[in-house]
Design a protein around this motif. Structure first.
Motif, PDB file in Angstrom:
ATOM      1  N   ASP A 197      -7.900   5.087   1.641  1.00 18.98           N
ATOM      2  CA  ASP A 197      -7.989   3.635   1.605  1.00 18.98           C
ATOM      3  C   ASP A 197      -6.991   3.048   2.586  1.00 18.98           C
ATOM      4  O   ASP A 197      -5.864   3.532   2.704  1.00 18.98           O
ATOM      5  CB  ASP A 197      -7.695   3.144   0.179  1.00 18.98           C
ATOM      6  CG  ASP A 197      -7.724   1.630   0.071  1.00 18.98           C
ATOM      7  OD1 ASP A 197      -6.681   1.001   0.343  1.00 18.98           O
ATOM      8  OD2 ASP A 197      -8.775   1.073  -0.286  1.00 18.98           O
ATOM      9  N   THR A 199      -5.400  -0.831   3.772  1.00 19.63           N
ATOM     10  CA  THR A 199      -5.324  -2.262   3.481  1.00 19.63           C
ATOM     11  C   THR A 199      -4.388  -2.941   4.469  1.00 19.63           C
ATOM     12  O   THR A 199      -3.268  -2.464   4.703  1.00 19.63           O
ATOM     13  CB  THR A 199      -4.805  -2.511   2.051  1.00 19.63           C
ATOM     14  OG1 THR A 199      -5.666  -1.883   1.110  1.00 19.63           O
ATOM     15  CG2 THR A 199      -4.759  -4.009   1.762  1.00 19.63           C
ATOM     16  N   THR A 217      -9.630  -4.670   3.547  1.00 15.54           N
ATOM     17  CA  THR A 217      -9.580  -3.354   2.918  1.00 15.54           C
ATOM     18  C   THR A 217     -10.809  -2.538   3.306  1.00 15.54           C
ATOM     19  O   THR A 217     -11.887  -3.091   3.529  1.00 15.54           O
ATOM     20  CB  THR A 217      -9.539  -3.461   1.379  1.00 15.54           C
ATOM     21  OG1 THR A 217     -10.782  -4.001   0.896  1.00 15.54           O
ATOM     22  CG2 THR A 217      -8.407  -4.368   0.923  1.00 15.54           C
ATOM     23  N   ALA A 219     -12.329   1.465   2.053  1.00 13.07           N
ATOM     24  CA  ALA A 219     -12.132   2.701   1.310  1.00 13.07           C
ATOM     25  C   ALA A 219     -13.269   3.663   1.616  1.00 13.07           C
ATOM     26  O   ALA A 219     -14.430   3.260   1.722  1.00 13.07           O
ATOM     27  CB  ALA A 219     -12.071   2.417  -0.188  1.00 13.07           C
ATOM     28  N   LYS A 220     -12.929   4.935   1.756  1.00 13.73           N
ATOM     29  CA  LYS A 220     -13.900   5.980   2.047  1.00 13.73           C
ATOM     30  C   LYS A 220     -13.817   7.040   0.952  1.00 13.73           C
ATOM     31  O   LYS A 220     -12.764   7.639   0.721  1.00 13.73           O
ATOM     32  CB  LYS A 220     -13.594   6.604   3.410  1.00 13.73           C
ATOM     33  CG  LYS A 220     -14.239   7.965   3.676  1.00 13.73           C
ATOM     34  CD  LYS A 220     -15.737   7.897   3.856  1.00 13.73           C
ATOM     35  CE  LYS A 220     -16.310   9.249   4.238  1.00 13.73           C
ATOM     36  NZ  LYS A 220     -17.786   9.242   4.291  1.00 13.73           N
ATOM     37  N   THR A 221     -14.926   7.264   0.248  1.00 16.99           N
ATOM     38  CA  THR A 221     -14.969   8.273  -0.800  1.00 16.99           C
ATOM     39  C   THR A 221     -15.255   9.645  -0.193  1.00 16.99           C
ATOM     40  O   THR A 221     -16.116   9.778   0.680  1.00 16.99           O
ATOM     41  CB  THR A 221     -16.056   7.937  -1.844  1.00 16.99           C
ATOM     42  OG1 THR A 221     -15.830   6.610  -2.348  1.00 16.99           O
ATOM     43  CG2 THR A 221     -16.021   8.916  -3.007  1.00 16.99           C
ATOM     44  N   ASP A 240     -16.414   1.230   1.265  1.00 17.23           N
ATOM     45  CA  ASP A 240     -16.197  -0.033   0.542  1.00 17.23           C
ATOM     46  C   ASP A 240     -15.363  -0.970   1.407  1.00 17.23           C
ATOM     47  O   ASP A 240     -14.158  -1.084   1.212  1.00 17.23           O
ATOM     48  CB  ASP A 240     -15.442   0.214  -0.766  1.00 17.23           C
ATOM     49  CG  ASP A 240     -16.364   0.545  -1.921  1.00 17.23           C
ATOM     50  OD1 ASP A 240     -17.203  -0.286  -2.246  1.00 17.23           O
ATOM     51  OD2 ASP A 240     -16.221   1.649  -2.482  1.00 17.23           O
TER      52      ASP A 240
END
Length: 324
Positions: A197, A199, A217, A219-221, A240
């Motif tokens: 993540d 930010t 922000t 986010a990468k899973t 995300d």
């Protein structure tokens, strides 16, 4: 006469010797004091971050200025405005008729300040559903039958690198985080190894009382293989990204009005790469309370921007509390 001259010369030599001794002693003392002072302040020579970061909310979220400290962030999501003490809360970003449980999320991290502007945080947290509507045992232990699920879950641990600085007149904070999956659901059902993540937050003063800012922000899973949801459409999130503008108006040094616009939050799914779906826009609004430099409270309400109604508007409280 000769005796008098000899006496005067003797007194002069004694005074010179005493002066030299005093000077040498003073220099030695000063040098010793300087060395001791350097040793004592070796770990305290870092620049005061408050010179760059003056916003109360950002200061508290960054953590204490000490070399070692504990950083905590808590959030309680309660019921609706009509029934704030209810154990159910409207899912204001989903179907209007859908309700979810109230919950308390507490994040605790050990912070190590690395230099003038950066720090490393290692933490985890706990999520407790309906924490104020049952006993401690009921809130943390399992039920039975189909409802055999814990009402309290320990969050996955994370490691975060944070950098606070100024860009012109803008106060800024950058954070890069790795979250390691440990829960049974994430590891065995969704089959993730973790997530990364980033930010970026920036805020600037428009007037001495009015400030505008935004948090970006993404986010990468990280997955380790096929999950039980692979054939069920949009259950596996890949990215995300989100942009969250916010506004603050300071009434004084302690109280301010704060509102966050969650209008630009998207999700990309593994089975549909390259296409981003916008999540339901929401907004929060509340009063920021700077209790101390390291304690910041934000009682607020959250609502869907396209469906502003009291029965689907949630009440909540977030808090940043730093220790040491």
């Amino acid at each position: 006469m000769k005796t008098t001259i000899i006496a005067i010369l003797a007194l002069g030599l004694m005074a010179q010797a005493q002066t030299s001794t005093t000077t040498t002693t003073t220099q030695t003392t000063n040098e010793s004091s300087a060395k001791i002072e350097n040793l004592q302040k070796k770990d305290e020579t870092m620049k005061d971050t408050d010179e760059d970061i003056t916003n109360a909310r950002m200061r508290a979220s960054l953590g204490s200025k000490s070399k070692w400290s504990v950083r905590t962030a808590m959030a309680y999501q309660g019921g609706s405005i009509e029934k704030p003490a209810d154990e159910l809360r409207p899912n204001y970003r989903g179907a209007v008729a859908t309700q979810t449980k109230t919950y308390l999320n507490a994040d605790v991290a050990v912070k190590r300040r690395l230099g003038d502007k950066d720090s490393l945080n290692f933490g985890t947290g706990i999520l407790v559903y309906t924490p104020f509507h049952r006993t401690t045992q009921e809130a943390t232990n399992s039920g039975s039958g189909k409802s055999n699920k814990r009402n309290a879950n320990v969050s996955s641990p994370y490691l975060e690198y944070n950098l606070a600085y100024k860009v012109g007149n803008l106060q800024a904070s950058s954070a890069a985080t790795y979250i390691h999956s440990t829960t049974d659901y994430d590891v065995n059902d969704v089959r993730t190894t973790g997530a990364v993540d980033f930010t970026q937050t920036m805020i600037g003063e428009v007037t001495p009382k009015l400030s505008l800012g935004a948090a970006l922000t993404i986010a990468k899973t990280l997955y380790k293989g096929k999950s039980k949801f692979d054939g069920e459409g949009n259950r596996k999130v890949n990215l995300d990204p989100g942009l969250f503008p916010f506004l603050e108006y300071a009434f004084n040094d302690k109280y301010s009005f704060r509102t966050v616009f969650g209008y630009f939050q998207f999700q990309e799914f593994e089975n549909d790469l390259g296409k981003f779906r916008q999540l339901t826009p929401y907004q929060s609004a509340g009063i920021g309370i700077s209790v101390t430099r390291d304690i910041y409270l934000y009682p607020n309400v959250q609502f869907a921007a396209k469906n502003i109604r009291s029965d689907v508007t949630n009440v909540g409280l977030s808090a940043n509390i730093n220790v040491f």
